[in-house]
Design an enzyme around this catalytic site. Structure first.
Site, mmCIF file in Angstrom:
data_model
loop_
_atom_site.group_PDB
_atom_site.id
_atom_site.type_symbol
_atom_site.label_atom_id
_atom_site.label_comp_id
_atom_site.label_asym_id
_atom_site.label_seq_id
_atom_site.Cartn_x
_atom_site.Cartn_y
_atom_site.Cartn_z
ATOM 1 C CG HIS A 160 -2.198 0.760 1.035
ATOM 2 N ND1 HIS A 160 -2.285 1.889 0.238
ATOM 3 C CD2 HIS A 160 -3.447 0.572 1.545
ATOM 4 C CE1 HIS A 160 -3.527 2.353 0.279
ATOM 5 N NE2 HIS A 160 -4.245 1.572 1.052
ATOM 6 C CG ASP A 386 -10.941 -10.872 -19.934
ATOM 7 O OD1 ASP A 386 -10.205 -11.881 -19.900
ATOM 8 O OD2 ASP A 386 -11.897 -10.748 -20.720
#
Length: 457
Positions: A160, A386
């Site tokens: 992060h 995808d």
């Protein structure tokens, strides 16, 4: 079928490997801004994706090697700054991302049955790095787990301190693009430099920044309330609660705010979730409570942060009030919505600059003593990732945290799934209040969502 929500153990045929950038990359030290280098961000954002059909490991590694040429800091290592031991920086040394390949005696359909609520057994879906401390863990760790019948689970852990939610989404989409497309041109080129958010040479702290200051209460019972909540969180196991809100339900929430107050879907759902959380805790009326939520400031800064900026470009908005004013008998979500809107309106460029200078001087953590923290994942496009074999059937966090997450709903761009871990004793009450705004027909429909969620997520 597995009757328990526990998933079986995964096994590794080979040791994990390091995937390095495919071409030479700059050997440099990457400065991290004060928004990056906050102590409460010193962890990895862990995503889990379930796919009906696997993508070849060779293809994933090859495209990862390509994308790390562009996102080379993720192939580096965090270290303490030689000039300031309190700050972190990135050694862009091209050491590589850790990539593990595992296998599990489980199917896609079996995972879908247990996918609504994360549990501890999911942690075996991400390789556990044997590290002495946080700095020894590579900024990017990936595991692909092959399932029976040809499906796969992809888990990613992205530090992060290097990326926020928008940044992680940008990186993952770039990796997916290079996996599924033949060309090497990225939709968005990453912007690495963080000096645009550097502190002033002479600090100018012009705001109070309540997100970092301790909650105060006007009466003695507030102290008891803080003690009560602290004891509850420590003494009881936390259980995840997951509720899906369709567009019609969010619209119904928003209708509680018109005509005198218009609001966004986030403002309405954030206020409603905050109220439901506080109502379920039965806290003293005079206790002050906070709602902390992430606010993207990429376009707030002047000039705007450059296109492709993938570092932490958010700050915490802070709404604060008393329990009585938030959940009193004559109150509804309008009060909370107004507080959220006011908290957002405060966040100007001057406010962000003041916060950066504040963190330079004090390096404090946000005040979480009486706070609900909401992180918005629903509008990042994470559900569309995808790699060439179709969109994921499930997307979410690897683990259930005490923070509240607003998650995307596969196949419904305007739907939002609220996931939050709460003390076991109040879980049913929290669910009840979350559904309390609905009429009888809507509550019956909500029961159907819950049954469908277990099957479809």
């Amino acid at each position: 079928m597995f009757e328990s929500s526990e998933i079986p153990d995964s096994y590794y045929k080979n040791e994990p490997s390091l995937v390095r950038p495919g071409n030479p990359t700059p050997s440099r030290t990457l400065y991290l801004s004060n928004l990056d280098d906050q102590k409460f961000l010193r962890f990895s954002i862990k995503y889990i994706y379930l796919y009906k059909k696997s993508v070849s490991i060779e293809s994933l590694k090859s495209s990862l090697s390509k994308v790390l040429v562009h996102y080379y800091p993720l192939a580096g290592r965090l270290r303490t700054s030689a000039e300031d031991e309190g700050k972190l920086e990135v050694d862009c040394n091209g050491e590589g991302a850790l990539f593990a390949e595992a296998f599990m005696d489980f199917t896609v359909d079996e995972f879908l049955e247990v996918s609504m609520r994360p549990n501890r057994s999911w942690r075996k879906l991400l390789y556990k790095v044997d590290a002495r401390n946080f700095l020894d863990i590579p900024p990017l760790v990936i595991q692909v787990t092959h399932l029976n019948g040809g499906g796969m689970i992809l888990c990613t852990a992205i530090n992060h301190c290097l990326c926020d939610g928008i940044g992680t989404s940008q990186f993952l989409k770039a990796w997916a693009h290079l996996t599924s497309k033949s060309d090497d041109i990225l939709p968005i080129s990453p912007f690495h430099d963080r000096h645009v958010l550097k502190p002033s040479s002479i600090p100018k702290i012009t705001f109070t920044h309540p997100e970092y200051t301790n909650t105060t209460t006007p009466h003695h019972e507030g102290i008891n309330g803080i003690h009560f909540l602290d004891q509850m969180l420590k003494s009881q196991s936390l259980v995840p609660v997951s509720l899906t809100f369709k567009p019609s339900h969010i619209l119904n929430l928003r209708r509680h705010c018109v005509p005198s107050l218009k609001c966004t879907s986030f403002e309405a759902l954030a206020s409603h979730t905050w109220r439901s959380w506080i109502r379920s805790l039965s806290l003293p009326e005079s206790l002050k409570v906070k709602l902390l939520f992430s606010v993207n400031v990429r376009m707030t800064m002047k000039p705007e942060l450059p296109s492709g900026y993938y570092g932490n470009g958010f700050v915490l908005g802070c709404a604060e009030t008393t329990v009585k004013d938030l959940v009193g008998s004559n109150k509804n979500i309008r009060h909370g919505v107004k507080l959220v809107q006011e908290a957002k309106a405060v966040i100007t460029e001057d406010y962000v600059r003041s916060m950066i200078d504040y963190l330079e001087e004090r390096r404090v953590k946000p005040d979480l003593s009486m706070s609900l923290v909401i992180s918005q994942w629903a509008k990042l496009g994470l559900e569309d990732l995808d790699f060439g074999e179709g969109k994921p059937m499930h997307m979410g966090p690897l683990a259930s945290e005490i923070y509240c997450l607003f998650l995307p709903v596969a196949g419904d761009l305007d739907g939002i799934r609220v996931l939050m871990s709460v003390p076991e004793k109040i879980a049913e009450k929290f669910e009840y209040y979350m559904k309390d705004f609905m009429g009888r027909e809507e509550k019956e429909e909500a029961k159907e969502w819950h049954r469908e969620d277990i099957q479809t997520f």
